[in-house]
Enzyme design. Structure first.
Site, mmCIF file in Angstrom:
data_model
loop_
_atom_site.group_PDB
_atom_site.id
_atom_site.type_symbol
_atom_site.label_atom_id
_atom_site.label_comp_id
_atom_site.label_asym_id
_atom_site.label_seq_id
_atom_site.Cartn_x
_atom_site.Cartn_y
_atom_site.Cartn_z
ATOM 1 N N GLU A 113 0.814 -1.214 0.000
ATOM 2 C CA GLU A 113 0.000 0.000 0.000
ATOM 3 C C GLU A 113 0.853 1.271 0.000
ATOM 4 O OE1 GLU A 113 -4.142 -1.640 1.918
ATOM 5 O OE2 GLU A 113 -2.762 -0.665 3.279
ATOM 6 N N CYS A 126 3.305 8.661 1.124
ATOM 7 C CA CYS A 126 3.808 7.756 2.159
ATOM 8 C C CYS A 126 4.067 6.413 1.488
ATOM 9 C CB CYS A 126 2.734 7.641 3.246
ATOM 10 S SG CYS A 126 3.173 6.475 4.532
ATOM 11 N N CYS A 133 6.365 -6.860 7.637
ATOM 12 C CA CYS A 133 7.476 -6.334 8.448
ATOM 13 C C CYS A 133 7.978 -7.450 9.343
ATOM 14 C CB CYS A 133 6.961 -5.163 9.300
ATOM 15 S SG CYS A 133 8.268 -4.248 10.143
ATOM 16 N N CYS A 137 5.669 -4.409 16.335
ATOM 17 C CA CYS A 137 5.204 -3.348 17.235
ATOM 18 C C CYS A 137 3.726 -3.603 17.531
ATOM 19 C CB CYS A 137 5.438 -1.990 16.591
ATOM 20 S SG CYS A 137 7.178 -1.768 16.151
ATOM 21 N N CYS A 140 0.742 -1.594 15.807
ATOM 22 C CA CYS A 140 0.830 -1.368 14.361
ATOM 23 C C CYS A 140 0.201 -2.523 13.592
ATOM 24 C CB CYS A 140 2.304 -1.215 13.965
ATOM 25 S SG CYS A 140 2.574 -1.174 12.181
ATOM 26 N N CYS A 366 -1.527 6.409 9.392
ATOM 27 C CA CYS A 366 -0.276 5.826 9.886
ATOM 28 C C CYS A 366 -0.507 4.538 10.651
ATOM 29 C CB CYS A 366 0.362 6.813 10.866
ATOM 30 S SG CYS A 366 1.883 7.431 10.256
HETATM 31 N N1 SAH Z 1 8.654 0.922 10.192
HETATM 32 C C1 SAH Z 1 8.923 2.318 10.298
HETATM 33 C C2 SAH Z 1 7.938 3.125 9.494
HETATM 34 C C3 SAH Z 1 6.574 2.934 10.083
HETATM 35 S S1 SAH Z 1 5.170 3.785 9.939
HETATM 36 C C4 SAH Z 1 8.843 2.730 11.748
HETATM 37 O O1 SAH Z 1 8.382 1.938 12.561
HETATM 38 O O2 SAH Z 1 9.277 3.840 12.052
HETATM 39 C C5 SAH Z 1 5.302 5.424 10.542
HETATM 40 C C6 SAH Z 1 4.891 5.688 11.976
HETATM 41 O O3 SAH Z 1 3.558 5.251 12.298
HETATM 42 C C7 SAH Z 1 5.807 4.994 12.957
HETATM 43 O O4 SAH Z 1 6.196 5.906 13.929
HETATM 44 C C8 SAH Z 1 4.898 3.951 13.539
HETATM 45 O O5 SAH Z 1 5.345 3.526 14.788
HETATM 46 C C9 SAH Z 1 3.583 4.659 13.568
HETATM 47 N N2 SAH Z 1 2.419 3.797 13.752
HETATM 48 C C10 SAH Z 1 2.322 2.461 13.539
HETATM 49 N N3 SAH Z 1 1.079 2.034 13.827
HETATM 50 C C11 SAH Z 1 0.361 3.115 14.204
HETATM 51 C C12 SAH Z 1 -1.002 3.316 14.589
HETATM 52 N N4 SAH Z 1 -1.862 2.316 14.594
HETATM 53 N N5 SAH Z 1 -1.390 4.566 14.918
HETATM 54 C C13 SAH Z 1 -0.520 5.601 14.849
HETATM 55 N N6 SAH Z 1 0.761 5.477 14.478
HETATM 56 C C14 SAH Z 1 1.215 4.242 14.162
HETATM 57 FE FE1 SF4 Z 2 7.189 -2.559 11.394
HETATM 58 FE FE2 SF4 Z 2 4.941 -1.302 12.126
HETATM 59 FE FE3 SF4 Z 2 6.941 -1.533 13.854
HETATM 60 FE FE4 SF4 Z 2 7.200 0.120 11.770
HETATM 61 S S1 SF4 Z 2 5.737 0.326 13.439
HETATM 62 S S2 SF4 Z 2 8.723 -1.378 12.519
HETATM 63 S S3 SF4 Z 2 6.052 -1.056 10.203
HETATM 64 S S4 SF4 Z 2 5.755 -3.243 12.988
#
Ligand code: SAH
Ligand code: SF4
Length: 385
Positions: A113, A126, A133, A137, A140, A366
């Site tokens: 996406e 984005c 991944c 986390c 996420c 996000c």
């Molecule tokens: N993998 C990278 C890029 C991720 S996405 C990273 O983890 O940094 C960009 C941001 O969105 C990251 O800070 C991630 O932690 C955050 N994010 C992930 N899930 C989310 C959610 N459900 N609500 C808000 N932010 C979220």
């Molecule tokens: Fe992976 Fe989501 Fe963690 Fe970013 S926030 S490292 S995409 S699991």
């Protein structure tokens, strides 16, 4: 009203001819070598790369026949030996706020996406770096999907090309140059951990920043990492975009739970890496992302700890109200809590914007991205949808 799943007619893109390499995604040097191997004299190769490069990345053409300043013989050779292939749009959803989410199909039938967020006088794309991944986390959506594979440099840069196609944003020959760009910024905040796909990401970003091509300034690209400490310094040296760190917590026990990579590189190690990074990058500000989770990390005490952690780092804090997804084990913090948190950080002298959730109605915000194939597989009711 949300418009859902438009299948755009621009999809009449050339299909891949069996086994031919994609010319998109090659580095300049890689393209030069590939041309020499295919009979272009060494003395000419650099010039030919410049021409082809501009056609592909500046003009956005999708057919070698349109490369009018390249000799007929060379055009024929290119068409015989290469394809110009972008990821294919499977669906495009448009949110009521104008955000566009693309579901793209890449080689192997995988899906990824990409989200376009229009803003006043600019727009941010984005992009994803991996299908799924390796990290998990807990807040996420992508983290609930295992890693399927890394994207190639062509697929990374291809997301930008696809969005430009869809926005109709290629220059028109002879027309005056329009300085306002619909797609002016790129954030590596889609699916995946960019630093775990280092080489392809570097090559893709080099293409995005190349002044004779997509020509995005390095200051308009932000790489977001969950904290892969050993690769942060290398990213500064070899990629050179702006950096964002997904911090999300101010104590190790909480961060261990939210961002499990913290068990490998804890907060102190991560902040040390950030200090080194900012020294090397002339004190350019690092963005610290902080997702606001109700009752988990949103207290005033946490805000004060955050300020302490940032000491000595040129920083900005991006507060992200949690974006819920089906089955998520968290809730978004109350608005008053988010504002109080922002106030503490701001009074300490750091910009602390609260990120407005965009495209929530189409699950484009996000942390909500996850590939459609995976979702359907896990939910049999959707299997034939
Ligand atoms: N993998 C990278 C890029 C991720 S996405 C990273 O983890 O940094 C960009 C941001 O969105 C990251 O800070 C991630 O932690 C955050 N994010 C992930 N899930 C989310 C959610 N459900 N609500 C808000 N932010 C979220
Ligand atoms: Fe992976 Fe989501 Fe963690 Fe970013 S926030 S490292 S995409 S699991």
């Amino acid at each position: 009203m949300t418009q859902t799943a438009i299948t755009p007619d621009l999809l009449a893109l050339p299909r891949k001819k069996a086994g031919l390499p994609n010319i998109i995604g090659l580095t300049r040097e890689g393209m030069r070598e590939a041309f020499i191997e295919r009979g272009i004299p060494e003395k000419q190769a650099k010039m030919r790369v410049g021409q082809v490069w501009a056609w592909i990345y500046h003009w956005g053409i999708t057919d070698f026949a349109d490369m009018t300043n390249v000799s007929k013989d060379i055009r024929a050779m290119l068409a015989r030996e290469f394809v110009i292939e972008r990821p294919e749009i499977v669906t495009r959803q448009v949110s009521e706020d104008g955000t566009r989410k693309y579901l793209l199909r890449i080689e192997g039938g995988h899906e990824v996406e990409t989200v376009y967020i229009p803003e006043e006088n600019r727009g941010t794309l984005c992009i994803s770096s991996q299908v799924g991944c390796t990290l998990t986390c807990s807040f996420c959506h992508t983290g609930t999907q295992t890693l399927v594979r890394n994207l190639t440099a062509a697929e990374i840069v291809g997301q930008i090309l696809v969005a430009r196609d869809d926005l109709g944003e290629w220059p028109v020959r002879g027309a005056p140059k329009d300085e306002t760009r619909l797609l002016s910024n790129v954030v590596l905040m889609g699916m995946g951990e960019p630093l775990y796909n280092f080489d392809n990401l570097r090559d893709g970003m080099k293409i995005a920043m190349d002044p004779e091509g997509i020509a995005l300034s390095r200051r308009r690209i932000t790489l977001s990492t969950s904290g892969v400490v050993p690769l942060i310094e290398r990213a500064g040296e070899e990629i050179g975009t702006l950096l964002a760190i997904s911090l999300h917590a101010t104590t190790d026990p909480v961060r261990d739970r939210l961002v499990p990579i913290n068990k490998k590189w804890n907060i102190e190690t991560l902040m040390d890496a950030c200090r080194t990074y900012s020294r090397l990058s002339n004190s350019e500000r690092i963005t610290f992302e902080y997702v606001m989770l109700k009752g988990v990390n949103d207290s005033e005490a946490a805000a004060k700890r955050l300020v302490k952690l940032l000491e000595g780092i040129p920083a900005k804090v991006n507060l992200i109200p949690f974006n819920p997804w089906p089955g998520a084990p968290y809730e978004r913090s109350d608005w008053a809590k988010i504002e109080a948190f922002a106030g503490v950080v701001m009074r300490a002298g750091y910009a602390s914007p609260i990120r407005t959730p965009r495209g929530e109605d189409i699950m484009a915000a996000c942390g909500q991205l996850k590939s459609e194939t995976e979702r359907k597989r896990k939910n049999p009711r959707l299997a034939n949808a």
